[in-house]
Design a protein around this motif. Structure first.
Motif, short mmCIF file in Angstrom:
data_model
loop_
_atom_site.label_atom_id
_atom_site.label_comp_id
_atom_site.label_asym_id
_atom_site.label_seq_id
_atom_site.Cartn_x
_atom_site.Cartn_y
_atom_site.Cartn_z
N ARG A 110 -3.96 10.27 -6.59
CA ARG A 110 -4.48 10.66 -5.27
C ARG A 110 -5.08 9.44 -4.57
O ARG A 110 -4.79 9.19 -3.40
CB ARG A 110 -5.53 11.75 -5.42
N ASN A 111 -5.90 8.68 -5.27
CA ASN A 111 -6.54 7.50 -4.66
C ASN A 111 -5.51 6.45 -4.25
O ASN A 111 -5.63 5.85 -3.18
CB ASN A 111 -7.56 6.89 -5.63
N THR A 112 -4.51 6.25 -5.09
CA THR A 112 -3.47 5.27 -4.77
C THR A 112 -2.68 5.71 -3.53
O THR A 112 -2.43 4.91 -2.63
CB THR A 112 -2.52 5.08 -5.97
N PHE A 113 -2.32 6.99 -3.49
CA PHE A 113 -1.59 7.49 -2.32
C PHE A 113 -2.46 7.45 -1.07
O PHE A 113 -1.97 7.15 0.01
CB PHE A 113 -1.06 8.90 -2.57
N ALA A 114 -3.74 7.74 -1.19
CA ALA A 114 -4.65 7.68 -0.04
C ALA A 114 -4.61 6.29 0.57
O ALA A 114 -4.50 6.14 1.80
CB ALA A 114 -6.07 8.06 -0.45
N GLN A 115 -4.66 5.28 -0.26
CA GLN A 115 -4.59 3.90 0.23
C GLN A 115 -3.25 3.62 0.87
O GLN A 115 -3.18 2.99 1.93
CB GLN A 115 -4.84 2.92 -0.92
N ARG A 116 -2.18 4.10 0.25
CA ARG A 116 -0.84 3.88 0.81
C ARG A 116 -0.68 4.55 2.17
O ARG A 116 -0.11 3.97 3.08
CB ARG A 116 0.24 4.43 -0.14
N TRP A 117 -1.13 5.81 2.28
CA TRP A 117 -0.99 6.52 3.55
C TRP A 117 -1.70 5.72 4.65
O TRP A 117 -1.17 5.56 5.75
CB TRP A 117 -1.60 7.91 3.50
N ILE A 118 -2.91 5.25 4.35
CA ILE A 118 -3.70 4.52 5.35
C ILE A 118 -3.05 3.18 5.69
O ILE A 118 -2.96 2.81 6.86
CB ILE A 118 -5.16 4.38 4.88
N GLU A 119 -2.57 2.47 4.68
CA GLU A 119 -1.90 1.19 4.92
C GLU A 119 -0.66 1.37 5.80
O GLU A 119 -0.35 0.52 6.62
CB GLU A 119 -1.50 0.54 3.61
N ARG A 120 0.05 2.47 5.61
CA ARG A 120 1.31 2.69 6.33
C ARG A 120 1.13 3.45 7.64
O ARG A 120 2.12 3.70 8.34
CB ARG A 120 2.29 3.44 5.43
#
Length: 136
Positions: A110-120
């Motif tokens: 979840r934390n990794t995807f949260a960062q990815r969503w925000i980066e993208r």
């Protein structure tokens, strides 16, 4: 460094090494179905990201951050889209952890995807950091 600190450091290194071997791109029928629903929904949510009504949360969810940016007649539908998106995101994180054979990794995924969503996120979309909303 005392023995307890060394053990804690070693445990953290082992855990991060194990996590580094996780496959975030793993695919199963359940994951494919979830992703398909999310892709279809994205077209409906995109204008609300652009208007600032919906933002990407730091916790891997989306939020209706400014309901006044959505016409009253559409507000309930947008709230439903946000709820469906968050349900699918939670299911996606859970299924990826399960498919990797480590359901205990769900929070890390979840934390990794949260960062990815925000980066993208596209320029102009609202993202959350430290509890505060800002335009990317």
């Amino acid at each position: 460094m005392n023995a307890l600190k060394r053990i804690a450091l070693l445990a953290a290194l082992v855990a991060s090494a194990a996590w580094a071997q996780g496959n975030l791109e793993i695919n199963t029928p359940a994951i494919s179905q979830i992703k398909s629903g999310m892709q279809a929904r994205h077209a409906q949510l995109a204008p609300h990201y652009a208007s600032g009504a919906v933002g990407l949360g730091a916790d891997g969810t989306v939020a209706l951050r400014d309901a006044s940016a959505v016409p009253l007649a559409q507000r309930q539908a947008v709230q439903g889209l946000v709820a469906q998106e968050n349900a699918d995101r939670a299911a996606l994180y859970r299924e990826i952890a399960r498919a990797n054979g480590h359901p205990e990794w769900e929070a890390d995924i979840r934390n990794t995807f949260a960062q990815r969503w925000i980066e993208r996120a596209q320029p102009g979309w609202y993202v959350q950091s430290g509890g505060q909303w800002s335009r990317k």
